[in-house]
Design an enzyme around this catalytic site. Structure first.
Site, PDB file in Angstrom:
ATOM      1  N   ASP A  69      15.388  36.751  63.773  1.00 36.64           N
ATOM      2  CA  ASP A  69      14.222  37.093  64.978  1.00 36.64           C
ATOM      3  C   ASP A  69      13.371  38.237  64.634  1.00 36.64           C
ATOM      4  O   ASP A  69      13.570  39.199  63.937  1.00 36.64           O
ATOM      5  CB  ASP A  69      14.800  37.324  66.148  1.00 36.64           C
ATOM      6  CG  ASP A  69      15.484  36.114  67.090  1.00 36.64           C
ATOM      7  OD1 ASP A  69      15.550  35.025  66.103  1.00 36.64           O
ATOM      8  OD2 ASP A  69      15.916  36.211  68.239  1.00 36.64           O
ATOM      9  N   HIS A  94      18.205  40.211  63.046  1.00 40.99           N
ATOM     10  CA  HIS A  94      16.761  40.432  63.242  1.00 40.99           C
ATOM     11  C   HIS A  94      16.523  41.122  61.887  1.00 40.99           C
ATOM     12  O   HIS A  94      17.188  41.971  61.300  1.00 40.99           O
ATOM     13  CB  HIS A  94      16.501  41.582  64.099  1.00 40.99           C
ATOM     14  CG  HIS A  94      17.066  41.031  65.641  1.00 40.99           C
ATOM     15  ND1 HIS A  94      18.159  40.919  66.239  1.00 40.99           N
ATOM     16  CD2 HIS A  94      16.038  40.669  66.629  1.00 40.99           C
ATOM     17  CE1 HIS A  94      18.220  40.747  67.280  1.00 40.99           C
ATOM     18  NE2 HIS A  94      16.764  40.488  67.626  1.00 40.99           N
TER      19      HIS A  94
END
Length: 267
Positions: A70, A214
């Protein structure tokens, strides 16, 4: 004197005819030799067929896990793409629109490498609490940015914070976006510790699970090689989210993990 000259001219003509005849009989042989060499060497590189793509596994039978990243792209995304390429692993990237606008070349690289690209809003907004106008703006701007950078129009959304709502479900259904959440969260945004990220992912991963990480954090990127190597040693196969479910996901619906080929909705 005309007699000997005629004899000489006749002999020359016979010799010329013999030479020409010899050349005509040699030409086909030379052609056969060239053809044989071409057959032995194979087609030229420009004519060689492209290798067939390996079909994705049946994740109702194989130990599949989907690695997802992400908030990118970011400066550290390039390093992650190198890691994935070296291990021939495909992942799914949920992109922030404003970062796409800043790093369009990384989005193109993700797409060209065969990774899956998806929407994560334009500014990491809380879409579950946003107005319809805000939701449409966040998603439309991100879709446009990704399409401009890569030529791809995403069919999946990961709502930031996992925050969803009936309104968001209705809008994503209209926009053709399935909502993809996750099963494993190492909270890498909080710990920023490579070994901790490794430990949490490896302890929680199971077949059919979706792992959230992430790529904006270098500490997370550095954890990826060991995560891949350890899971691969345990027999896991790495797939994109679409490959995990084996089909295009239903717009508006929420997906968390694979269970006998069926999506699991949030409570």
């Amino acid at each position: 004197m005309d007699g000997p000259n005629l004899v000489r001219r006749g002999a020359a003509a016979v010799l010329a005819a013999a030479i020409c005849g010899g050349l005509s009989t040699l030409a086909p042989s030379a052609g056969r030799v060239e053809f044989a060499v071409a057959q032995r060497n194979g087609p030229s590189p420009s004519e060689a067929p492209e290798p067939a793509r390996k079909p994705p596994p049946d994740c109702t039978r194989a130990k599949c896990v989907a690695l997802t990243f992400d908030d990118g792209p970011a400066a550290s995304t390039g390093e992650l793409l190198d890691i994935l390429a070296a291990r021939r692993v495909k992942a799914t990237f949920f992109l922030i629109g404003k970062n796409v606008a800043e790093y369009p070349e990384l989005v193109r690289r993700e797409h060209e490498a065969g990774h899956e690209i998806a929407d994560h809003s334009y500014s990491h907004a809380n879409l579950g609490r946003a107005s319809k106008k805000k939701i449409v703006s966040e998603l439309t701007r991100t879709q446009d940015a990704i399409r401009q950078a890569s030529g791809v129009t995403p069919t999946m959304l990961r709502p930031p914070y996992g925050s969803t709502s009936r309104r968001l479900s209705e809008i994503t259904r209209e926009m053709g976006l399935a909502q993809v959440l996750w099963t494993v969260d190492p909270q890498d945004w909080d710990s920023r510790d490579t070994e901790d990220v490794e430990r949490r992912v490896l302890a929680a991963a199971k077949p059919g699970y979706i792992v959230l990480m992430h790529d904006i954090h270098r500490t997370t990127v550095k954890a990826v090689p060991k995560i891949i190597d350890r899971l691969a040693a345990e027999g896991y196969v790495f797939v994109t989210v679409s490959e995990l479910f084996g089909r295009r996901l239903t717009p508006g619906k929420e997906y968390v993990q694979l269970n006998s080929g069926e999506p699991q909705g949030l409570p």
